[in-house]
Design an enzyme around this catalytic site. Structure first.
Site, PDB file in Angstrom:
ATOM      1  N   HIS A  36     -44.506 -12.554  25.558  1.00 44.69           N
ATOM      2  CA  HIS A  36     -45.480 -11.511  25.919  1.00 44.69           C
ATOM      3  C   HIS A  36     -46.607 -11.468  24.892  1.00 44.69           C
ATOM      4  O   HIS A  36     -46.518 -10.779  23.884  1.00 44.69           O
ATOM      5  CB  HIS A  36     -44.789 -10.148  25.978  1.00 44.69           C
ATOM      6  CG  HIS A  36     -45.642  -9.069  26.565  1.00 44.69           C
ATOM      7  ND1 HIS A  36     -45.121  -8.043  27.312  1.00 44.69           N
ATOM      8  CD2 HIS A  36     -46.979  -8.837  26.525  1.00 44.69           C
ATOM      9  CE1 HIS A  36     -46.091  -7.242  27.706  1.00 44.69           C
ATOM     10  NE2 HIS A  36     -47.233  -7.707  27.221  1.00 44.69           N
ATOM     11  N   LEU A  66     -53.768 -13.619  24.909  1.00 41.54           N
ATOM     12  CA  LEU A  66     -54.663 -14.565  24.234  1.00 41.54           C
ATOM     13  C   LEU A  66     -56.132 -14.318  24.582  1.00 41.54           C
ATOM     14  O   LEU A  66     -57.014 -14.950  23.994  1.00 41.54           O
ATOM     15  CB  LEU A  66     -54.265 -16.004  24.582  1.00 41.54           C
ATOM     16  CG  LEU A  66     -52.866 -16.416  24.109  1.00 41.54           C
ATOM     17  CD1 LEU A  66     -52.577 -17.865  24.500  1.00 41.54           C
ATOM     18  CD2 LEU A  66     -52.700 -16.219  22.608  1.00 41.54           C
ATOM     19  N   ASP A  99     -49.353  -7.275  34.186  1.00 46.68           N
ATOM     20  CA  ASP A  99     -49.266  -6.573  32.898  1.00 46.68           C
ATOM     21  C   ASP A  99     -50.615  -5.968  32.525  1.00 46.68           C
ATOM     22  O   ASP A  99     -51.667  -6.579  32.694  1.00 46.68           O
ATOM     23  CB  ASP A  99     -48.814  -7.521  31.795  1.00 46.68           C
ATOM     24  CG  ASP A  99     -48.573  -6.765  30.494  1.00 46.68           C
ATOM     25  OD1 ASP A  99     -47.687  -5.898  30.489  1.00 46.68           O
ATOM     26  OD2 ASP A  99     -49.300  -7.018  29.521  1.00 46.68           O
ATOM     27  N   ASN A 105     -49.725   0.932  24.069  1.00 43.16           N
ATOM     28  CA  ASN A 105     -49.120   1.310  25.328  1.00 43.16           C
ATOM     29  C   ASN A 105     -48.053   0.284  25.723  1.00 43.16           C
ATOM     30  O   ASN A 105     -48.374  -0.906  25.806  1.00 43.16           O
ATOM     31  CB  ASN A 105     -50.181   1.399  26.426  1.00 43.16           C
ATOM     32  CG  ASN A 105     -49.669   2.067  27.683  1.00 43.16           C
ATOM     33  OD1 ASN A 105     -48.716   2.836  27.639  1.00 43.16           O
ATOM     34  ND2 ASN A 105     -50.302   1.785  28.811  1.00 43.16           N
ATOM     35  N   ASP A 124     -45.974  -8.381  22.296  1.00 41.66           N
ATOM     36  CA  ASP A 124     -47.093  -7.771  23.029  1.00 41.66           C
ATOM     37  C   ASP A 124     -48.360  -7.855  22.170  1.00 41.66           C
ATOM     38  O   ASP A 124     -49.139  -6.908  22.081  1.00 41.66           O
ATOM     39  CB  ASP A 124     -46.784  -6.321  23.400  1.00 41.66           C
ATOM     40  CG  ASP A 124     -47.797  -5.726  24.380  1.00 41.66           C
ATOM     41  OD1 ASP A 124     -48.625  -6.491  24.919  1.00 41.66           O
ATOM     42  OD2 ASP A 124     -47.775  -4.496  24.575  1.00 41.66           O
ATOM     43  N   HIS A 150     -57.808  -6.583  19.397  1.00 43.87           N
ATOM     44  CA  HIS A 150     -59.059  -5.936  19.773  1.00 43.87           C
ATOM     45  C   HIS A 150     -60.050  -6.087  18.619  1.00 43.87           C
ATOM     46  O   HIS A 150     -59.658  -6.361  17.479  1.00 43.87           O
ATOM     47  CB  HIS A 150     -58.849  -4.456  20.082  1.00 43.87           C
ATOM     48  CG  HIS A 150     -58.015  -4.208  21.298  1.00 43.87           C
ATOM     49  ND1 HIS A 150     -58.473  -4.451  22.569  1.00 43.87           N
ATOM     50  CD2 HIS A 150     -56.742  -3.746  21.428  1.00 43.87           C
ATOM     51  CE1 HIS A 150     -57.531  -4.151  23.444  1.00 43.87           C
ATOM     52  NE2 HIS A 150     -56.465  -3.730  22.783  1.00 43.87           N
ATOM     53  N   PHE A 189     -55.722   0.456  23.813  1.00 41.15           N
ATOM     54  CA  PHE A 189     -54.338   0.344  23.368  1.00 41.15           C
ATOM     55  C   PHE A 189     -54.098  -1.055  22.795  1.00 41.15           C
ATOM     56  O   PHE A 189     -54.667  -2.031  23.267  1.00 41.15           O
ATOM     57  CB  PHE A 189     -53.381   0.529  24.545  1.00 41.15           C
ATOM     58  CG  PHE A 189     -53.378   1.888  25.173  1.00 41.15           C
ATOM     59  CD1 PHE A 189     -52.673   2.927  24.595  1.00 41.15           C
ATOM     60  CD2 PHE A 189     -54.062   2.126  26.360  1.00 41.15           C
ATOM     61  CE1 PHE A 189     -52.639   4.186  25.194  1.00 41.15           C
ATOM     62  CE2 PHE A 189     -54.032   3.369  26.975  1.00 41.15           C
ATOM     63  CZ  PHE A 189     -53.324   4.412  26.383  1.00 41.15           C
TER      64      PHE A 189
END
Length: 428
Positions: free
Chosen positions: A60, A63, A152, A281, A308, A312, A326
């Site tokens: 998970h 990219l 997702d 999240n 996950d 950002h 998130f």
């Protein structure tokens, strides 16, 4: 001409014993594992007594390419994976454009072949554009090489559409990988709904938004015979639902992130929600939820660790908490964090933790990975268990710096990663 790894210790994943063994890699495969290998005709690397493990798998990651290259690219994301000891990652389809066509799946494979530092297995979207309105060509996505299907980033809100997707996926033997979130319950929440959100005056996301969707999809999986894989489980009731489904023999698996194992909503309270690097999240929840996730990992309810990894830009994470995106980065720090916080503290034996990164995800997704035996692909990482290092932004290969663990000192760093016989990371 091959490569011999000398002076290392191979971790036996069944007994936990550390065995002084050498490994010969020829081409993309492991050619020999023995106490001593004649290295006269081969290149050698001295491992300085460090631990040899199968390459880690992360099922998970985000990219971000195509479309969000300011956040991450296949090149930078896989470089981060290699530094973290990962040799295989599965990338989510919520890019722009969404990975909802065979052409875009082929694009990911082609880009990885050109620029990647690990194996990348893309997921395909369940619905076109992840809009929750029309199913993708799931058979075409499988033919192009997807590892599973998922929307997702958003949950598929329509029960009838999800039932249809599961029927198709079951016929194709593809896992259905769910972001479990009832949007009507989650609304515009930005953190866990509870005492802290009320004190801070912020809209919350109840654990029920996750568990209600998991309950629905477990019933749909039972009805259709699909393999249901639950992403980033975070809620105590959700863990119990998965435990019950497994006890009934259903094909339900799940993953947990390091942050849901180690943190609670108290980290947001401590900053008065001034730092959006604490926003993710599903949200960081209560101590009860954290302990439920930990117990689920210990007793086998939770099959694997997944990061996950969601990078950002700094500008995005500097926005007010309620409007910032998130997500945390995690590929480079996942194993050191859990080795330090779970193994060093006696919660989990080392070999059991390693299984959550290797054997288990390989088995769940039917991948020929997670083993260091002769004839297998040469995917491995070498880990220094002793050296303490502090997590700093300067050393990260990922473009993202959004992690609540910045500044934490941990042990268990990868110092060498080999993917399909190729050195993809070599550090100190």
């Amino acid at each position: 001409m091959g490569l011999v790894l000398k002076n290392g210790r191979l971790l036996n994943l069944e007994t936990g014993e550390r065995e002084a063994l050498e490994i010969l890699i020829v081409g993309e495969s492991i050619a020999e594992v023995a106490e001593q290998i004649d290295a006269a005709d081969h290149e050698t690397i001295d491992l300085n007594g460090n631990l040899i493990l199968p390459g880690f798998l992360d099922m998970h990651v985000h990219l971000r390419q195509p479309g969000f290259e300011a956040k991450e690219t296949i090149e930078t994301g896989t470089a981060a994976a290699a530094r973290g000891g990962f040799t295989t990652v599965a990338c989510m389809p919520n890019t722009r454009p969404v990975l909802d066509s065979p052409e875009l799946i082929r694009y990911v494979y082609e880009k990885t072949a050109q620029e990647g530092s690990c194996t990348v297995l893309p997921y395909g979207a369940i619905t076109k554009g992840e809009l929750g309105e029309e199913l993708t060509d799931i058979a075409g996505l499988k033919a192009a090489g997807v590892i599973g299907i998922t929307d997702d980033g958003v949950g598929v809100q329509s029960s009838s559409l999800m039932r249809e997707a599961m029927r198709t996926a079951a016929a194709l033997d593809l896992p259905v990988v769910i972001h479990s979130e009832d949007e009507d319950l989650a609304k515009d929440g930005c953190m866990n709904e509870g005492v802290v959100s009320k004190r801070l005056g912020l809209p919350g996301i109840p654990g029920l938004a996750e568990s209600a969707m998991i309950a629905r999809d477990i019933l749909l999986a039972e009805d259709t015979g699909a393999h249901l894989h639950v992403c980033h489980i975070s809620d105590a009731a959700s863990v119990e639902l998965v435990r019950h489904a497994k006890s009934r023999g259903l094909k339900v698996t799940t993953e947990v992130t390091p942050h849901h194992l180690l943190l609670t909503e108290a980290i947001i309270d401590q900053t008065d929600a001034s730092d959006a690097n604490m926003k993710v999240n599903p949200p960081i929840r209560t101590e009860k939820d954290r302990l439920a996730c930990l117990q689920g990992l210990l007793d086998g309810t939770i099959d694997m660790v997944a990061t996950d990894h969601a990078p950002h830009t700094e500008e995005e994470k500097q926005r007010p908490f309620q409007t910032a995106p998130f997500g945390f980065v995690g590929l480079e720090i996942a194993f050191p964090l859990l080795y330090t916080e779970l193994v060093q503290t006696g919660h989990l034996p080392l070999h059991e933790l390693v299984k959550k990164f290797t054997v288990n995800p390989a088995q769940v997704f039917k991948l020929d990975r997670g083993s260091l035996t002769v004839g297998k692909v040469a995917d491995l990482t070498v880990v220094d268990l002793d050296t303490e290092r502090t997590i700093t932004g300067e050393e990260l290969k990922t473009k993202g710096r959004n992690t609540p663990f910045m500044g934490k000192t941990v042990q268990g760093w990868s110092v060498l990663t080999i993917n399909q016989g190729r050195i993809t990371y070599q550090g100190k």
